[in-house]
Design a protein around this motif. Structure first.
Motif, PDB file in Angstrom:
ATOM      1  N   GLU A 249       0.856  -1.194   0.036  1.00  0.00           N
ATOM      2  CA  GLU A 249      -0.049   0.081  -0.033  1.00  0.00           C
ATOM      3  C   GLU A 249       0.890   1.333  -0.050  1.00  0.00           C
ATOM      4  O   GLU A 249       0.478   2.333  -0.638  1.00  0.00           O
ATOM      5  N   TYR A 250       2.003   1.278   0.738  1.00  0.00           N
ATOM      6  CA  TYR A 250       2.865   2.232   0.746  1.00  0.00           C
ATOM      7  C   TYR A 250       3.589   2.419  -0.727  1.00  0.00           C
ATOM      8  O   TYR A 250       3.834   3.460  -1.286  1.00  0.00           O
ATOM      9  N   HIS A 251       3.998   1.168  -1.146  1.00  0.00           N
ATOM     10  CA  HIS A 251       4.685   1.253  -2.358  1.00  0.00           C
ATOM     11  C   HIS A 251       3.773   1.701  -3.558  1.00  0.00           C
ATOM     12  O   HIS A 251       4.227   2.337  -4.372  1.00  0.00           O
ATOM     13  N   LYS A 252       2.529   1.436  -3.500  1.00  0.00           N
ATOM     14  CA  LYS A 252       1.631   2.178  -4.312  1.00  0.00           C
ATOM     15  C   LYS A 252       1.710   3.335  -4.570  1.00  0.00           C
ATOM     16  O   LYS A 252       1.747   4.439  -5.282  1.00  0.00           O
TER      17      LYS A 252
ATOM     18  N   GLY B 130      -4.742  -4.330  -6.410  1.00  0.00           N
ATOM     19  CA  GLY B 130      -5.586  -3.335  -6.554  1.00  0.00           C
ATOM     20  C   GLY B 130      -5.179  -2.350  -7.671  1.00  0.00           C
ATOM     21  O   GLY B 130      -4.009  -2.662  -8.310  1.00  0.00           O
ATOM     22  N   TYR B 131      -5.734  -1.344  -7.945  1.00  0.00           N
ATOM     23  CA  TYR B 131      -5.333  -0.605  -9.131  1.00  0.00           C
ATOM     24  C   TYR B 131      -4.399   0.715  -8.646  1.00  0.00           C
ATOM     25  O   TYR B 131      -4.627   1.302  -7.663  1.00  0.00           O
ATOM     26  N   PHE B 132      -3.520   1.208  -9.516  1.00  0.00           N
ATOM     27  CA  PHE B 132      -2.646   2.167  -9.380  1.00  0.00           C
ATOM     28  C   PHE B 132      -1.884   2.550 -10.515  1.00  0.00           C
ATOM     29  O   PHE B 132      -1.800   1.687 -11.456  1.00  0.00           O
ATOM     30  N   LYS B 133      -1.764   3.828 -11.059  1.00  0.00           N
ATOM     31  CA  LYS B 133      -1.127   4.049 -11.944  1.00  0.00           C
ATOM     32  C   LYS B 133      -0.448   5.368 -12.061  1.00  0.00           C
ATOM     33  O   LYS B 133      -0.803   6.311 -11.185  1.00  0.00           O
ATOM     34  N   ILE B 134       0.453   5.665 -12.947  1.00  0.00           N
ATOM     35  CA  ILE B 134       1.192   7.088 -12.880  1.00  0.00           C
ATOM     36  C   ILE B 134       0.527   8.290 -13.821  1.00  0.00           C
ATOM     37  O   ILE B 134       0.774   9.462 -13.489  1.00  0.00           O
TER      38      ILE B 134
END
Length: 369
Positions: free
Chosen positions: A230-233, A269-273
């Motif tokens: 979660e922190y890495h995301k 989960g979803y994450f993106k730049i």
């Protein structure tokens, strides 16, 4: 009877036999001579002194042991009652008296970090990270390969404490990050570094468990990696370089695969730049402002979307128009200070109202339609 004694003249150790030496005792080192009675008196005095020294040393050991036991009682009581100040004080007192025990080594650093100011969070997080491997080795040495309920209790305790302190580090720095978005202060680099340290704390602890105890404590490995993810995301979504983001994303997915080994239902989960690859359910503007698709504010907004907007025809039209327009807005203006500042103020007020109206800000999986 052979008697040991110290020559009073040269201080060398000598022996004499009371059955053979009837007249005098002779020192072979300095040629000092004394009567058997004088030699026996010296030997008796030395024996008495030796007994007194041993008794005093034993009493001191008992006193130290009792003092240490009392300090541990006070430290653990303070820990259990969340008395951070006293817990830190007592563990700091224990450490020099019991330097090879994991407990004072862990908690002396832990409570020092717990009491740090905002400006010292990065340094405190680094200290906790550096302490993880040291404490892990101490635990492994203390239990010497014995897998038992007591060891599991220790692993569980540290897992919980590390999750709590990384959450404290992150929440404080994230709140400051949001506040700085309304000013000219650029806190983003330090926030990113704090996310990195929180990530490493949990990853290092997971790797420590894997290294010493393997699959026996899989649920704690999964907990540590999933917390770190979660922190890495958060860290990954704040990167400005697509290449760096891709590397971090790959690492996140690798850690996620380890979690799934122990928890098959886990999803990264979803994450993106950026928004070059639209996502049907992504809250584009909120994700750009808050830095993650998985955070309390966006969880609140996603619930509002799924259980309020989608429930009416005009709400569904609004959502459809939002997804048609917002990706381009974010792509063009998402990283500008004016965009971030303006939307943060709007979203903060709206999220606060939704929370007051009963919308939760806890982890959320998008509703299937």
């Amino acid at each position: 009877m052979v008697v040991d004694m110290t020559c009073p003249k040269c201080r060398e150790k000598i022996q004499f036999d009371t059955d053979k030496q009837k007249g005098e005792v002779f020192c072979p080192y300095c040629c000092n001579r004394m009567t058997v009675e004088e030699a026996m008196k010296i030997a008796v005095e030395e024996t008495n002194k030796m007994v007194e020294d041993m008794t005093r040393e034993k009493e001191q050991e008992n006193a130290t042991s009792n003092e240490l036991e009392n300090l541990y009682t006070l430290a653990r009581r303070a820990k259990d009652t969340a008395n951070t100040e006293n817990a830190q004080k007592y563990y700091d007192m224990i450490l020099p008296k019991d330097p090879n025990n994991w407990e004072p080594n862990f908690y002396s650093v832990y409570y020092q970090a717990m009491s740090c100011k905002l400006g010292a969070i990065l340094s405190a997080a680094t200290n906790v990270k550096n302490n993880v491997a040291v404490v892990g080795e101490m635990i492994a040495t203390q239990y010497n390969g014995n897998i038992n309920a007591e060891l599991e209790s220790v692993v569980s305790e540290i897992s919980q404490k590390l999750a709590e302190i990384t959450q404290m580090f992150h929440n404080a720095s994230y709140q400051h990050f949001l506040e700085c978005m309304n000013t000219s202060i650029n806190y983003a680099p330090e926030y990113v570094e704090i996310c990195a340290q929180c990530t490493k704390i949990m990853y290092f602890w997971a790797a420590t468990i894997e290294s010493y105890w393997g699959d026996k404590y899989g649920k704690y490995i999964a907990h540590a990696y999933s917390t770190g993810i979660e922190y890495h995301k958060r860290l990954a979504t704040k990167l400005l370089c697509q290449e760096d983001f891709s590397k971090e994303k790959q690492m996140i997915l690798e850690k996620g695969a380890i979690v799934q080994k122990y928890n098959p239902n886990y999803k990264v989960g979803y994450f993106k730049i950026d928004d070059n690859n639209p996502n049907d359910g992504g809250c584009y503007i909120a994700t750009a402002v808050y830095g993650s698709y998985d955070c309390p504010e966006v969880w609140t907004l996603r619930r509002f979307r799924d259980y309020t907007l989608y429930e009416s025809w005009y709400g569904r039209i609004f959502v459809k128009c939002y997804y048609a327009i917002s990706p381009s807005l974010v792509r063009w203006f998402g990283k500008t200070h004016l965009f971030q500042k303006s939307w943060l103020a709007i979203l903060n007020r709206f999220v606060a109202k939704l929370n007051a109206d009963g919308y939760e800000n806890t982890p959320y999986n998008d509703r299937n339609f």
